[in-house]
Write a protein that holds these residues in place. Sequence first.
Motif, PDB file in Angstrom:
ATOM      1  N   ARG A  50       0.807  -1.226   0.000  1.00 13.26           N
ATOM      2  CA  ARG A  50       0.000   0.000   0.000  1.00 13.26           C
ATOM      3  C   ARG A  50       0.836   1.269   0.000  1.00 13.26           C
ATOM      4  NH1 ARG A  50      -5.255  -1.305   3.778  1.00 13.26           N
ATOM      5  NH2 ARG A  50      -5.699  -3.313   2.832  1.00 13.26           N
ATOM      6  N   HIS A  69      -1.332   4.681   0.282  1.00 15.82           N
ATOM      7  CA  HIS A  69      -2.669   4.485  -0.288  1.00 15.82           C
ATOM      8  C   HIS A  69      -3.467   3.586   0.649  1.00 15.82           C
ATOM      9  CE1 HIS A  69      -2.622   6.121  -4.455  1.00 15.82           C
ATOM     10  NE2 HIS A  69      -1.314   6.050  -4.287  1.00 15.82           N
ATOM     11  N   VAL A  73      -0.450  -0.546  -4.299  1.00 19.82           N
ATOM     12  CA  VAL A  73      -0.017   0.383  -5.344  1.00 19.82           C
ATOM     13  C   VAL A  73       0.573  -0.467  -6.471  1.00 19.82           C
ATOM     14  CG1 VAL A  73       1.391   2.387  -5.920  1.00 19.82           C
ATOM     15  CG2 VAL A  73       0.462   2.141  -3.606  1.00 19.82           C
ATOM     16  N   SER A  89      -3.408   2.886  -7.887  1.00 23.24           N
ATOM     17  CA  SER A  89      -3.760   1.972  -6.819  1.00 23.24           C
ATOM     18  C   SER A  89      -5.099   1.321  -7.143  1.00 23.24           C
ATOM     19  CB  SER A  89      -3.855   2.746  -5.498  1.00 23.24           C
ATOM     20  OG  SER A  89      -4.160   1.882  -4.429  1.00 23.24           O
ATOM     21  N   GLN A  94      -3.075   9.015  -7.598  1.00 28.07           N
ATOM     22  CA  GLN A  94      -2.674  10.152  -6.777  1.00 28.07           C
ATOM     23  C   GLN A  94      -1.419  10.774  -7.370  1.00 28.07           C
ATOM     24  OE1 GLN A  94      -4.115  10.494  -3.295  1.00 28.07           O
ATOM     25  NE2 GLN A  94      -3.265  12.533  -3.319  1.00 28.07           N
ATOM     26  N   PRO A 107      -7.082  12.154  -3.948  1.00 23.37           N
ATOM     27  CA  PRO A 107      -7.157  10.912  -4.716  1.00 23.37           C
ATOM     28  C   PRO A 107      -8.141  11.084  -5.885  1.00 23.37           C
ATOM     29  CG  PRO A 107      -7.274  10.449  -2.381  1.00 23.37           C
ATOM     30  CD  PRO A 107      -7.369  11.949  -2.533  1.00 23.37           C
TER      31      PRO A 107
END
Length: 192
Positions: A50, A69, A73, A89, A94, A107
């Motif tokens: 993440r 995230h 990712v 993601s 992002q 986001p």
Amino acid sequence: VVTASGDNTARVWDARTGEPVTEPLRHDDIVHSAEFSPDGLRVVTASLDRTARLWDAQTGQPVTESLRHDQYVSYAQFSPDGLRVVTASKGTVQVWDARTGQPVTNPLWHNPLRWDSPVYFAQFSPDGLRVVTASAYGAALVWEIPPTATPVPNWFLDWAETRLGLPFSAGSPVAAVGPSERLRLQQVVAAR
């Protein structure tokens, strides 16, 4: 050369000798992608843990906090000027400031009706003002991204304060201006 691996690492290698340049760039899960910055001095990695991470390509040390995230990712890439990073993601994209690791955008939801739609890929346009993304459900989107403010060098601040008699700070952004605005600014400077 930089490689991403299922052993939770990325590696920077000397392309001539095949020897590692740094210690492994470690994540807590599989590393999906790893890419150099345009100047070759940094690496960005994307992981199932993440996070995306920014590393010094010569020392292997992190250069910012992790780019976090809510889900894994799948991809990360530097902008053409090296000042931003885009991450893809599960459900979102992002854009981050590559110098500070702070978000530049909120986001970007690839498909608000399918929040769990994996976004596999994100890439900047050559001018860095757009990002194209591709999801697992066959959708590709193009996003407009705000331009990056360029930090003002100290020599320019000193010159501007002397020339204009106005105080400036190192945090002042430099904005692109059109020809008519540039002419007006030149006239203001000439009048002083």
